[in-house]
Design an enzyme around this catalytic site. Structure first.
Site, PDB file in Angstrom:
ATOM      1  N   ARG A 169      72.843  57.145   6.521  1.00 39.05           N
ATOM      2  CA  ARG A 169      71.605  57.138   7.518  1.00 39.05           C
ATOM      3  C   ARG A 169      70.553  58.086   7.549  1.00 39.05           C
ATOM      4  O   ARG A 169      69.386  58.077   7.605  1.00 39.05           O
ATOM      5  CB  ARG A 169      72.010  56.916   8.750  1.00 39.05           C
ATOM      6  N   THR A 170      71.247  59.221   7.054  1.00 37.11           N
ATOM      7  CA  THR A 170      70.370  60.507   7.272  1.00 37.11           C
ATOM      8  C   THR A 170      69.144  60.066   5.804  1.00 37.11           C
ATOM      9  O   THR A 170      67.872  60.160   5.994  1.00 37.11           O
ATOM     10  CB  THR A 170      70.636  61.944   6.872  1.00 37.11           C
ATOM     11  N   LYS A 202      72.682  70.537 -17.704  1.00 32.03           N
ATOM     12  CA  LYS A 202      72.172  71.353 -18.757  1.00 32.03           C
ATOM     13  C   LYS A 202      72.320  72.779 -18.496  1.00 32.03           C
ATOM     14  O   LYS A 202      71.814  73.496 -19.204  1.00 32.03           O
ATOM     15  CB  LYS A 202      70.771  71.029 -19.411  1.00 32.03           C
ATOM     16  N   HIS A 220      72.871  70.735  10.869  1.00 37.26           N
ATOM     17  CA  HIS A 220      72.419  69.290  10.569  1.00 37.26           C
ATOM     18  C   HIS A 220      71.122  69.319  11.750  1.00 37.26           C
ATOM     19  O   HIS A 220      71.276  68.588  12.439  1.00 37.26           O
ATOM     20  CB  HIS A 220      73.496  68.221  10.889  1.00 37.26           C
ATOM     21  N   ARG A 223      70.234  67.817   1.224  1.00 37.52           N
ATOM     22  CA  ARG A 223      71.630  67.845   1.663  1.00 37.52           C
ATOM     23  C   ARG A 223      72.560  68.325   0.776  1.00 37.52           C
ATOM     24  O   ARG A 223      72.259  67.960  -0.612  1.00 37.52           O
ATOM     25  CB  ARG A 223      71.894  66.603   2.043  1.00 37.52           C
TER      26      ARG A 223
HETATM   27  N1   CP Z   1      74.856  61.279  10.751  1.00 33.35           N
HETATM   28  C1   CP Z   1      74.773  61.517   9.394  1.00 33.35           C
HETATM   29  O1   CP Z   1      74.592  62.542   9.030  1.00 33.35           O
HETATM   30  O2   CP Z   1      75.134  60.265   8.677  1.00 33.35           O
HETATM   31  P1   CP Z   1      75.005  60.210   7.260  1.00 33.35           P
HETATM   32  O3   CP Z   1      76.187  61.099   6.563  1.00 33.35           O
HETATM   33  O4   CP Z   1      75.368  58.784   6.719  1.00 33.35           O
HETATM   34  O5   CP Z   1      73.725  60.621   6.678  1.00 33.35           O
END
Ligand code: CP
Length: 329
Positions: A57-58, A86, A140, A107
Site C-alpha cells: 500500500r505505501t 556492480k 514511517h 523504503r
Molecule cells: N502500511 C504499510 O506500510 O503497508 P505496506 O507495507 O504494504 O506498504
C-alpha cells in the site's frame, strides 16, 4: 519542509494544513474537471520510487498520489536489478536518481538510509526532496500522517483527536508505525496512550522517554479486555517477524490475548475506531471488517489522498490547489 525523513518536520500547524488539503484534494478529484486540474498541477516533475523492502500500500499509494498530480514515476523495487549489484554505493545510486527525477520516495529494511540520502541531497547542486516511506524498525512518517488524518476523521463529530485515549497493540518493540504515530500524538492536547503488548514486545524506552519529555501520559498493559472499554481508538499491529534475529521465533508467540474479534468489539465503545496499518495477520479477525468501527480499509485509501497533499505541499502547489478548489464544488 523539504525532506520527510522523520516526524519531526510536522508540527500541529503543518498537520492541520495537511489534513485540510487532504480533504480538499479528495473532494476536487471527484469530478472529471477536478481530476484533470490536479493532473495539471505538477506535470513537469518526475519521481523515483526506490523500495528495497516489500510494500503493497505505501508503494501503490505513493505511485498513485504522484499520478494524481501529473508526476511521472520510475521505480526500483529490487536492488538486484540496479547497478548496486556492480558495487555502486548507496550514495552514488541516490545521486544518480537525482540526475533524472525531482523527488525520491524510499523504503529500506534498515534505519538511517533516508537520513543519509537527505544529507547527500543537501550537498549536491540538483537536490530534490527525500520522503521516507518506511525505514527499518525506526520510522514511517507518512503512515503516521495518514493515521492522524484517519483519527481526525473518525472523531470529527467528537472534537478531533484532542482528549482521546488511543490504544496501540501488538509488536510495539519493532513497529515503526506505532513509533511514528506516538511521536505525532504529542501535538494533540490531553491525549493518553495505552500500550498493549506481550512483555517481550513492549514499546522501546526511547519512545517512552520522548512521551515523558513532552508530557504525554501513557500506560502499559498485557490485559486487552480490561482496557478496551476506556479506548476511543485501538491501533492494532502485526508481529514483525521479518526483524527476528539470533534465533528469535516471534511467529510462535501466542497472540490470542492481543487479538480483536467480535467478542472484543462488544467491549469497545460505540464511537471507537479500530485502525491497523496493514497488512494484517491473525490479530484482527475478518469478521471485524463489517463493523462500522473498522477504519483500516478507509485508512489505507486515506493514505493515497494524504500523500497527494504531502507531495503537493513539498513542491509548493498547495496554495494553487486551495485557491482553485471552489471551482470544483
Ligand atoms: N502500511 C504499510 O506500510 O503497508 P505496506 O507495507 O504494504 O506498504
Amino acid at each position: 519542509m523539504f525532506h520527510v525523513v522523520n516526524t519531526d518536520v510536522f508540527d500541529r500547524q503543518v498537520l492541520d494544513s495537511l489534513c485540510r488539503l487532504t480533504n480538499v484534494v479528495r473532494s476536487v478529484a471527484k469530478s472529471r474537471e477536478g481530476a484533470r486540474f490536479l493532473q495539471e498541477t505538477l506535470p513537469s516533475k518526475r519521481a523515483m520510487l526506490y523500495f528495497t523492502q516489500p510494500s503493497t500500500r505505501t508503494f501503490l499509494s505513493m505511485n498513485n498520489a504522484c499520478h494524481i498530480l501529473g508526476i511521472r514515476t520510475n521505480e526500483i523495487r529490487d536492488p538486484e536489478v540496479s547497478s548496486e549489484v556492480k558495487g555502486e554505493t548507496f550514495e552514488d545510486s541516490i545521486r544518480t536518481f537525482s540526475s533524472y527525477v525531482d523527488l525520491i520516495v524510499m523504503r529500506t529494511p534498515e534505519a538511517g538510509y533516508a537520513a543519509r540520502a537527505a544529507a547527500l541531497m543537501d550537498k549536491i547542486p540538483r537536490p530534490g526532496p527525500i520522503i521516507n516511506a518506511g525505514s527499518g524498525k525506526d520510522q514511517h512518517p507518512t503512515q503516521a500522517l495518514l493515521d492522524i488524518y484517519t483519527l481526525e476523521r473518525s472523531f470529527e463529530d467528537r472534537g478531533g483527536i484532542e482528549g482521546k485515549t488511543i490504544g496501540m497493540m501488538g509488536d510495539l518493540r519493532r513497529g515503526r508505525t506505532v513509533r511514528s504515530l506516538s511521536r505525532l500524538l504529542r501535538h494533540y492536547r490531553d491525549v493518553r496512550i495505552v500500550y498493549i503488548a506481550p512483555a517481550a514486545y513492549e514499546m522501546e524506552p526511547d519512545i517512552k522517554a520522548f512521551l515523558s519529555e513532552h508530557d504525554v501520559p501513557y500506560t502499559e498493559t498485557t490485559r486487552l479486555h480490561e482496557c478496551l472499554p476506556e479506548l476511543d481508538a485501538i491501533y492494532v499491529t502485526r508481529m514483525q517477524s521479518e526483524h527476528d534475529i539470533d534465533g528469535e521465533a516471534s511467529g510462535g508467540v501466542d497472540l490470542a490475548p492481543f487479538t480483536i474479534g467480535t467478542r472484543e468489539l462488544d467491549l469497545l465503545a460505540d464511537h471507537a475506531a479500530v485502525l491497523h496499518p496493514l497488512p494484517r495477520g491473525p490479530e484482527i479477525h475478518p469478521d471485524v471488517d463489517a463493523d462500522p468501527r473498522a477504519m483500516y480499509w478507509r485508512q489505507e485509501r486515506n493514505g493515497m489522498w494524504m500523500r497527494v497533499a504531502l507531495i503537493a505541499t513539498l513542491f509548493g502547489a498547495d496554495a494553487e490547489i486551495l485557491d482553485a478548489a471552489h471551482r470544483f464544488e
